[in-house]
Design an enzyme around this catalytic site. Structure first.
Site, short mmCIF file in Angstrom:
data_model
loop_
_atom_site.label_atom_id
_atom_site.label_comp_id
_atom_site.label_asym_id
_atom_site.label_seq_id
_atom_site.Cartn_x
_atom_site.Cartn_y
_atom_site.Cartn_z
N LYS A 122 0.79 -1.11 0.08
CA LYS A 122 -0.29 0.15 -0.13
C LYS A 122 0.36 1.73 0.14
CE LYS A 122 -1.99 1.57 4.05
NZ LYS A 122 -1.03 3.04 4.52
N ASN A 123 2.11 1.11 0.85
CA ASN A 123 2.19 2.75 1.31
C ASN A 123 3.79 2.60 -0.44
OD1 ASN A 123 1.14 3.00 3.25
ND2 ASN A 123 3.10 2.66 4.93
N ASP A 174 4.87 0.06 11.98
CA ASP A 174 4.13 0.19 11.44
C ASP A 174 3.91 -1.75 11.66
OD1 ASP A 174 3.70 1.61 8.33
OD2 ASP A 174 2.92 2.17 10.39
N ARG A 197 0.73 14.90 13.07
CA ARG A 197 1.35 14.35 11.52
C ARG A 197 1.21 15.70 10.60
NH1 ARG A 197 -1.08 8.35 9.71
NH2 ARG A 197 0.56 8.59 7.85
N CYS A 201 -5.18 12.92 13.68
CA CYS A 201 -5.03 11.57 13.18
C CYS A 201 -5.31 10.83 14.02
CB CYS A 201 -3.85 11.00 12.01
SG CYS A 201 -3.75 9.51 12.22
N ARG A 217 -8.75 -0.44 4.82
CA ARG A 217 -7.65 0.37 4.05
C ARG A 217 -6.34 0.05 3.80
NH1 ARG A 217 -7.55 5.86 7.22
NH2 ARG A 217 -5.89 6.58 5.28
C1 EPZ Z 1 4.22 6.56 6.18
O1 EPZ Z 1 3.52 8.17 7.05
C2 EPZ Z 1 3.95 5.51 6.35
N1 EPZ Z 1 2.51 6.42 5.27
C3 EPZ Z 1 3.18 4.78 7.67
O2 EPZ Z 1 2.08 4.10 7.61
C4 EPZ Z 1 4.20 4.65 8.40
O3 EPZ Z 1 4.05 4.63 9.70
C5 EPZ Z 1 5.27 5.87 8.89
O4 EPZ Z 1 5.71 6.53 7.69
C6 EPZ Z 1 6.46 5.71 9.35
O5 EPZ Z 1 7.15 4.40 8.99
C7 EPZ Z 1 2.51 6.08 4.20
O6 EPZ Z 1 3.49 5.70 3.75
C8 EPZ Z 1 1.88 6.28 3.08
P1 EPZ Z 1 6.52 10.48 8.47
P2 EPZ Z 1 4.30 9.46 6.71
O7 EPZ Z 1 6.41 11.70 7.93
O8 EPZ Z 1 5.33 9.76 5.68
C9 EPZ Z 1 6.45 13.72 12.32
C10 EPZ Z 1 0.06 2.72 7.42
O9 EPZ Z 1 -0.32 2.21 8.62
N2 EPZ Z 1 6.65 14.82 10.44
O10 EPZ Z 1 7.21 9.94 8.32
O11 EPZ Z 1 3.28 10.33 7.54
C11 EPZ Z 1 5.38 13.00 12.01
O12 EPZ Z 1 4.65 13.51 13.38
C12 EPZ Z 1 0.89 4.00 7.93
O13 EPZ Z 1 0.58 2.12 6.75
C13 EPZ Z 1 6.48 15.74 10.85
O14 EPZ Z 1 6.92 16.41 11.91
O15 EPZ Z 1 5.37 9.63 8.28
C14 EPZ Z 1 6.31 11.55 12.48
O16 EPZ Z 1 6.55 12.09 14.07
C15 EPZ Z 1 0.92 4.60 9.59
N3 EPZ Z 1 6.32 16.64 9.95
C16 EPZ Z 1 7.12 11.05 11.68
O17 EPZ Z 1 7.91 12.19 11.33
C17 EPZ Z 1 6.41 16.44 8.44
O18 EPZ Z 1 6.55 17.68 7.95
C18 EPZ Z 1 7.91 10.31 11.04
O19 EPZ Z 1 7.17 10.92 10.29
C19 EPZ Z 1 6.38 14.89 8.20
C20 EPZ Z 1 6.57 14.24 9.21
#
Ligand code: EPZ
Length: 438
Positions: A22-23, A320, A125, A120, A412
């Site tokens: 999915k990702n 995850d 996020r 969320c 999802r």
């Molecule tokens: C991706 O989310 C995945 N989703 C998530 O999978 C996964 O949990 C996550 O990466 C971490 O591995 C997809 O790929 C669609 P991040 P993403 O940006 O990219 C902070 C699932 O279950 N952050 O790496 O949204 C954020 O809040 C889903 O399939 C900022 O502060 O995660 C978090 O604490 C859930 N500012 C950390 O960084 C930003 O602009 C990592 O988030 C971006 C992120």
């Protein structure tokens, strides 16, 4: 709303197939925005988030044909004309990954209007790191009634500018979003402190097949030479490492003998190490893993052993897989500590597991799981995708029949989960409309 009814107690036996990731599928579908040509993607999973991505792209003017039931789940996307480059709130609110269209839209059309993602279940996020990087590339960002509007230089007429970007924090979709934007920028972009997840490498491979010039994907430094245009391509996305990991734990917790097929063991290193530490037997093939264990029924040397985990960015232990591993820890002898370092609110499954008889306490970002605890069936509530998977795993070993509500969370990101599990001996059925099909 659909529910799952699960009677626990059956060891899982046989072969279970893993679908596409999915990702990987979500950013790869968004990447089609970068060209007017047709992009063909294979191995696209049949899950609700892909349906949402289809709606998102078609709402902007793209032609999307999801290839379910076709060979290789071949999906065709063509963004010849993007008549309405707006990611609307009605869609964005159902899937945060919608913000992945931001970079491609501004790179291709010079303008992007994207609804700001709200809160969320698992954490705040924000997308501030995406925005900051686009501003460094010369974009002007304004906010208007819950929408973000981004324009490339010369009021959307010019191209983004290649530059040197260091992400303050490792972000998966942030790396993917800016990587896509950089492919059509003027000059070179150097991205540092990038996410190294296999999904990033998968996206980069597609972009290269579309004519992009990218070096270093999969490492923390990626270099992109911007080009004038990208062209169409055909690309097969990776198998879903999180679905594969969920099945490995399903085999381990039920005391089964399961062949998890069509996966890539190389993407599961940290989970494999922890499962072996817990006493689970794993035999790795090139695209399969056989998992065997005595499960909750084991004792002495065959018992599942408590293991501590701490979630990290790839190649560390994936956030995850945290909830699913917690379900296993409830059936392991001893005390496990589980620390969640990526998201600030990712323990929604804890109270539901406690309702089933688990012994868990939470302090800040650390959960302490005292095992093993015999689980009892109960009516429980799904809250987010991975928390829901943990409840399915717990119900597979609980005494009696559990009822899981709001399984749309599972739909999802897991393709036909109940059918796949039933195929290897689980007693699981769905109640209610199936996947919204009237
Ligand atoms: C991706 O989310 C995945 N989703 C998530 O999978 C996964 O949990 C996550 O990466 C971490 O591995 C997809 O790929 C669609 P991040 P993403 O940006 O990219 C902070 C699932 O279950 N952050 O790496 O949204 C954020 O809040 C889903 O399939 C900022 O502060 O995660 C978090 O604490 C859930 N500012 C950390 O960084 C930003 O602009 C990592 O988030 C971006 C992120």
């Amino acid at each position: 709303m659909d529910k799952f009814v699960i009677r626990g107690g059956n060891p899982l036996l046989g072969t279970i197939k893993v679908s596409g990731a999915k990702n990987s599928a979500l950013p790869c579908m968004a990447a089609a925005i970068l060209t007017a040509d047709e992009v063909i993607l294979e191995n696209i999973p049949q899950v609700r988030d892909i349906e949402t991505e289809r709606k998102l792209l078609t709402s902007m003017g793209a032609e999307v044909e999801l290839g379910y039931g076709r060979a290789q789940h071949r999906t065709s996307i063509q963004c010849a004309v993007l008549s309405d480059p707006v990611a609307k709130y009605e869609i964005v609110k159902t899937m945060r990954a919608s913000s992945l269209v931001l970079g491609p839209l501004i790179a291709r059309t010079g303008i992007a209007r994207v609804a700001m993602p709200g809160g969320c279940a698992i954490g705040g996020r924000p997308i501030d790191l995406h925005i900051k990087a686009l501003e460094q590339m010369g974009a002007t960002i304004t906010y208007d009634h819950g929408y973000l509007e981004a324009r490339s230089p010369q009021n959307g007429e010019g191209r983004l500018k290649g530059t040197h970007i260091v992400f303050d924090k490792i972000t998966v979709t942030g790396t993917e979003d800016i990587l896509m934007a950089a492919t059509l920028a003027e000059g070179e972009t150097i991205l540092e402190n990038c996410a190294r997840e296999p999904e990033v490498t998968d996206l980069a491979a597609l972009l290269i097949a579309m004519g992009a010039s990218i070096d270093g994907a999969g490492t923390s430094t990626i270099r992109v030479q911007g080009v004038e245009n990208l062209h169409g391509a055909r690309y097969r996305i990776n198998p879903d490492r999180i679905e594969a990991g969920t099945f490995l734990i399903a085999g381990a917790i039920t005391g089964g003998d399961l062949m998890v097929d069509c996966c890539d063991p190389a993407h599961l290193g940290s989970l494999i190490a922890k499962l072996e530490q817990a006493g689970v037997r794993l035999d790795l093939g090139t695209d399969s893993i056989r998992v065997r264990s005595e499960g909750a029924g084991g004792s002495g040397s065959t018992a599942l052993k408590a293991v501590d985990i701490s979630t990290e960015e790839y190649p560390g232990f994936p956030t995850d897989m945290q909830a699913q591993f917690m379900a296993l820890a409830t059936q392991s002898e001893g005390t496990s500590t589980i620390t969640e370092n990526i998201f600030e609110n990712r323990f929604m499954h804890v109270n539901e597991l406690i309702r089933m008889g688990a012994n868990i306490t939470v302090t800040g970002r650390t959960a302490t799981v005292r095992g093993k605890s015999p689980l009892q069936s109960a009516a429980v509530m799904c809250s987010d995708l991975r928390a829901s998977a943990a409840l399915v795993l717990a119900a597979l070993v609980a005494d009696g029949e559990s009822i899981l509500d709001r399984v749309y969370h599972i739909d999802r990101g897991y393709e036909r989960l109940e059918e796949k599990l039933r195929g290897v001996g689980a007693q699981i059925r769905r109640m209610g409309d199936v996947f919204g099909r009237k």
